[in-house]
Structure formats: C-alpha cells, structure tokens
Write an enzyme that holds these catalytic residues in place. Structure first.
Site, PDB file in Angstrom:
ATOM      1  N   THR A  57     -40.114  31.561  63.298  1.00  0.00           N
ATOM      2  CA  THR A  57     -40.081  31.155  61.896  1.00  0.00           C
ATOM      3  C   THR A  57     -40.973  32.120  61.118  1.00  0.00           C
ATOM      4  OG1 THR A  57     -41.972  29.689  62.214  1.00  0.00           O
ATOM      5  CG2 THR A  57     -39.780  28.702  62.449  1.00  0.00           C
TER       6      THR A  57
ATOM      7  N   ARG B  25     -43.950  43.865  66.307  1.00  0.00           N
ATOM      8  CA  ARG B  25     -43.957  43.964  64.847  1.00  0.00           C
ATOM      9  C   ARG B  25     -43.766  42.576  64.269  1.00  0.00           C
ATOM     10  NH1 ARG B  25     -46.145  48.282  63.086  1.00  0.00           N
ATOM     11  NH2 ARG B  25     -45.134  48.040  61.058  1.00  0.00           N
TER      12      ARG B  25
ATOM     13  N   LEU C  66     -42.164  40.343  61.635  1.00  0.00           N
ATOM     14  CA  LEU C  66     -40.979  40.467  60.779  1.00  0.00           C
ATOM     15  C   LEU C  66     -41.155  39.594  59.542  1.00  0.00           C
ATOM     16  CD1 LEU C  66     -38.467  40.371  63.729  1.00  0.00           C
ATOM     17  CD2 LEU C  66     -38.928  42.343  62.248  1.00  0.00           C
TER      18      LEU C  66
ATOM     19  N   HIS D 215     -44.623  34.308  73.653  1.00  0.00           N
ATOM     20  CA  HIS D 215     -46.008  34.553  73.244  1.00  0.00           C
ATOM     21  C   HIS D 215     -46.932  34.195  74.404  1.00  0.00           C
ATOM     22  CE1 HIS D 215     -49.407  35.008  70.578  1.00  0.00           C
ATOM     23  NE2 HIS D 215     -49.889  33.888  71.086  1.00  0.00           N
TER      24      HIS D 215
ATOM     25  N   LEU E 224     -46.375  33.037  61.650  1.00  0.00           N
ATOM     26  CA  LEU E 224     -46.583  33.795  62.896  1.00  0.00           C
ATOM     27  C   LEU E 224     -46.828  32.871  64.099  1.00  0.00           C
ATOM     28  CD1 LEU E 224     -46.985  36.692  64.071  1.00  0.00           C
ATOM     29  CD2 LEU E 224     -49.434  36.323  63.730  1.00  0.00           C
TER      30      LEU E 224
ATOM     31  N   ASN F 202     -40.350  41.596  80.296  1.00  0.00           N
ATOM     32  CA  ASN F 202     -39.648  40.339  79.988  1.00  0.00           C
ATOM     33  C   ASN F 202     -38.151  40.578  79.798  1.00  0.00           C
ATOM     34  OD1 ASN F 202     -41.384  37.823  79.737  1.00  0.00           O
ATOM     35  ND2 ASN F 202     -42.652  39.361  78.720  1.00  0.00           N
TER      36      ASN F 202
HETATM   37  C1  GRF Z   1     -45.998  40.070  77.022  1.00  0.00           C
HETATM   38  O1  GRF Z   1     -47.186  39.523  77.499  1.00  0.00           O
HETATM   39  C2  GRF Z   1     -45.530  39.308  75.806  1.00  0.00           C
HETATM   40  O2  GRF Z   1     -45.740  37.940  75.897  1.00  0.00           O
HETATM   41  C3  GRF Z   1     -46.400  39.924  74.749  1.00  0.00           C
HETATM   42  O3  GRF Z   1     -46.460  41.282  75.064  1.00  0.00           O
HETATM   43  C4  GRF Z   1     -46.232  41.465  76.446  1.00  0.00           C
HETATM   44  C5  GRF Z   1     -45.045  42.355  76.586  1.00  0.00           C
HETATM   45  O4  GRF Z   1     -44.752  42.668  77.899  1.00  0.00           O
HETATM   46  N1  GRF Z   1     -45.932  39.614  73.439  1.00  0.00           N
HETATM   47  P1  GRF Z   1     -43.353  43.313  78.297  1.00  0.00           P
HETATM   48  O5  GRF Z   1     -43.062  44.451  77.338  1.00  0.00           O
HETATM   49  O6  GRF Z   1     -42.298  42.244  78.250  1.00  0.00           O
HETATM   50  O7  GRF Z   1     -43.576  43.830  79.687  1.00  0.00           O
END
Ligand code: GRF
Length: 213
Positions: free
Chosen positions: A137, A87, A89, A105, A140, A14
């Site tokens: 926020t 993690r 936070l 997410h 979670l 990402n």
């Molecule tokens: C993604 O599916 C993200 O939504 C989730 O963990 C994965 C991380 O993938 N929280 P990357 O590290 O961005 O490849």
C-alpha cells in the site's frame, strides 16, 4: 494460470526461491532498477525475460515510477512480486496496481518497517524476529499481511547470523504466499485484513515448531 512480474534490486534469492518452488506461476519477466543486479543473470540463464529500468537514469521519482509502470503494463501480469526491490514506489504507482502487488519484508511487521531490520531487532532485544509477506500500500511496509515466519533471536547473534536465519524463512514463506495466490485462496476480509481459505490440509502459517529453526 496466474502470471507475474518479479521486481528485484540485487542478489535475487527470493526471486529464485519463488521460481524454483514451481508453484505454477508464469513469470513474464524479472525487472531490476539496477543493471548490475546479480539476480538478472540468474533469471536470464533460466530463460526468463529480463528488463532494467535504471532509477539513476530518471530525474524524478515520478519519472521512474511512470517508466516502471509502463514496462509492467506491457507485460500484462496478474500480479507483481517485489523481491528485494529496494525502491520506494509512489502513491500513484501503488494505486495503479492496488491489491495486485506483494512485497517481502525482513521483520515481523508492524515491528521494524524500513531499513536495517536485523540490527534494530538486536538493539531492541526482541526474542522473536522473522519476515512478512504483505500487500503493498502507499504506506511503507504497512499493507495487509499474507503470511509471516518467525525465528528465535539467539544469544550471540550478529546482524549477519540473524539475517541468514530470517532469509531461510523468507525463502519458505514467499513461495507459500505465491502458491496461495495461484490457487486463488487469498481473500480480503471486511476491514482489509487478508484471510487464506483452507483446503483439505491446513497450511496456515504461524509460529510453530516447524518454522522455528
Ligand atoms: C531480503 O532480505 C528482503 O526481505 C529484503 O532484501 C533482501 C533481498 O534479498 N527486502 P534477495 O535479493 O531476495 O536475495
């Protein structure tokens, strides 16, 4: 120009999608809580500064949160982008960066907060699944939603095939949210929900044929 710190824990795909989208965002640094995160090497290879705040080297959640906050504040970013940052936070940290921190997410929130979202989507038999970019926020996976992308759940899907379909959408919606931030088009309506101001061309993201794979 808007600046950001990107938080990762692993692969960093990402983060990569955000950097490669060339949104005009200045990425001040990529910070990982794991020294072995593959995304760190990719960022360094692109000349992006990297930092590690190893959660295992900090005895308590508060100590880790405090160190991470100091690292971030020294970089003075406008925004913080959590991109596969695994993690949770604490409330103090979240309040410090209120309305300046986004997360992605892998589910259509408020469905399936927490872990193992693809497995849980399959178990629940939902027909649409997807991903959500939202403000962080203290609760979670529960902050104001900026953008969502949906995919169908297909007969024969496994956790892996569904995860891959959702990930492709993640790589489209996170850069989209960042573009809106850079263009200063995100605003909070009374009641706390997020609205995106339209420009000449509508870019509102919703379930439509163009984002169902
Ligand atoms: C993604 O599916 C993200 O939504 C989730 O963990 C994965 C991380 O993938 N929280 P990357 O590290 O961005 O490849």
């Amino acid at each position: 120009m808007k600046s950001a710190v990107i938080l990762i824990s692993g692969r960093g795909s990402n983060m990569r999608a955000i950097v490669e989208a060339k949104t005009g965002l200045e990425v001040r640094a990529v910070v990982s809580n794991r020294p072995e995160a593959a995304g760190l090497a990719w960022a360094a290879g692109r000349g992006i500064p990297t930092r590690v705040v190893d959660h295992r080297a900090h005895g308590t959640r508060e100590a880790f949160d405090g160190k991470l906050a100091l690292e971030i504040e020294a970089l003075r970013p406008d925004i913080i982008l959590m991109a596969g940052f695994m993690r949770v936070l604490g409330e103090g940290f979240v309040r410090r960066f209120e309305r300046r921190m986004l997360n992605i997410h892998p589910s259509l929130l408020p469905a399936f907060p927490g872990l193992h979202t693809h497995r849980r989507a399959l178990e629940a038999g939902v027909k649409l699944h997807g991903a959500t970019v939202h403000y962080v926020t203290a609760a979670l996976d529960n902050g104001p939603i900026v953008v969502q992308g949906a995919v169908p759940v297909l007969a024969g899907d496994t956790e892996e095939s569904l995860a891959a379909r959702v990930l492709a959408v993640e790589h489209r919606i996170y850069p989209q949210a960042v573009r809106w931030l850079v263009e200063d088009r995100i605003e909070f309506a009374p009641g706390g929900v997020v609205q995106v101001r339209r420009s000449g061309v509508s870019t509102d993201w919703m379930v439509s044929p163009r984002n169902i794979e």
